[in-house]
Write a protein that holds these residues in place. Structure first.
Motif, PDB file in Angstrom:
ATOM      1  N   MET A  88     -65.536 -21.942 -22.189  1.00 34.82           N
ATOM      2  CA  MET A  88     -65.193 -20.531 -22.291  1.00 34.82           C
ATOM      3  C   MET A  88     -64.241 -20.199 -21.152  1.00 34.82           C
ATOM      4  N   GLN A  92     -63.380 -14.602 -20.936  1.00 34.27           N
ATOM      5  CA  GLN A  92     -64.420 -14.533 -21.957  1.00 34.27           C
ATOM      6  C   GLN A  92     -65.801 -14.485 -21.307  1.00 34.27           C
ATOM      7  N   SER A  94     -66.527 -13.304 -18.370  1.00 32.90           N
ATOM      8  CA  SER A  94     -66.690 -11.976 -17.780  1.00 32.90           C
ATOM      9  C   SER A  94     -67.157 -10.971 -18.837  1.00 32.90           C
ATOM     10  N   ALA A  95     -66.557 -11.042 -20.022  1.00 34.59           N
ATOM     11  CA  ALA A  95     -66.951 -10.143 -21.110  1.00 34.59           C
ATOM     12  C   ALA A  95     -68.397 -10.431 -21.536  1.00 34.59           C
ATOM     13  N   LEU A  96     -68.727 -11.713 -21.698  1.00 36.86           N
ATOM     14  CA  LEU A  96     -70.099 -12.085 -22.062  1.00 36.86           C
ATOM     15  C   LEU A  96     -71.086 -11.539 -21.047  1.00 36.86           C
ATOM     16  N   ASP A 101     -68.487  -8.170 -26.529  1.00 33.34           N
ATOM     17  CA  ASP A 101     -68.197  -9.258 -27.456  1.00 33.34           C
ATOM     18  C   ASP A 101     -67.042 -10.092 -26.918  1.00 33.34           C
ATOM     19  N   TRP A 102     -67.353 -11.236 -26.333  1.00 36.30           N
ATOM     20  CA  TRP A 102     -66.375 -12.110 -25.693  1.00 36.30           C
ATOM     21  C   TRP A 102     -65.376 -12.683 -26.689  1.00 36.30           C
ATOM     22  N   ARG A 103     -65.713 -12.689 -27.971  1.00 39.19           N
ATOM     23  CA  ARG A 103     -64.806 -13.251 -28.985  1.00 39.19           C
ATOM     24  C   ARG A 103     -63.549 -12.417 -29.157  1.00 39.19           C
ATOM     25  N   VAL A 105     -61.800 -11.300 -26.645  1.00 42.52           N
ATOM     26  CA  VAL A 105     -60.925 -11.539 -25.497  1.00 42.52           C
ATOM     27  C   VAL A 105     -59.931 -12.629 -25.860  1.00 42.52           C
TER      28      VAL A 105
END
Length: 117
Positions: A88, A92, A94-96, A101-103, A105
């Protein structure tokens, strides 16, 4: 330890782990399930059965660090459960970690400056 270009390498163990495991148990999971070196400076992210908790293990060159986070009233967005892991990007991750929703990014490509000549 940071990877070339100053970017932290982040690996996610997709299958949930027993959250009673501490840093040593999770380091063993890194070796056995992911086939990676838990002392190489990368961050390794693990999830609980309920997707509301994650643990992160990282070796910082002097010792092992364990981070635990539980979301209140929400769940982390996680890939479909399967064996193995995935890499990752730091963005991504950081978003997780924030529960986003890291997807969604996407990498932002830097344009090279062009020199007139």
């Amino acid at each position: 330890m940071i990877a070339p270009h100053g970017q932290l390498r982040v690996y996610v163990a997709i299958r949930p782990v027993d959250f009673r495991k501490g840093m040593d148990g999770l380091a063993l999971v890194v070796q056995e399930r992911l086939g990676l070196d838990p002392f190489g400076g990368a961050a390794f992210v693990f999830r609980a059965k309920r997707a509301d908790r994650i643990k992160i293990v990282i070796w910082d060159g002097a010792g092992t660090v364990l981070v635990y986070k539980r979301l209140d009233g929400a769940k982390f967005v996680w890939p479909q459960v399967q064996d193995g892991g995935m890499k990752m990007s730091p963005a991504q991750f950081s978003a997780l970690f924030e529960g986003v929703d890291w997807r969604l990014v996407r990498p932002e490509w830097k344009r090279r400056s062009q020199v007139a000549g």
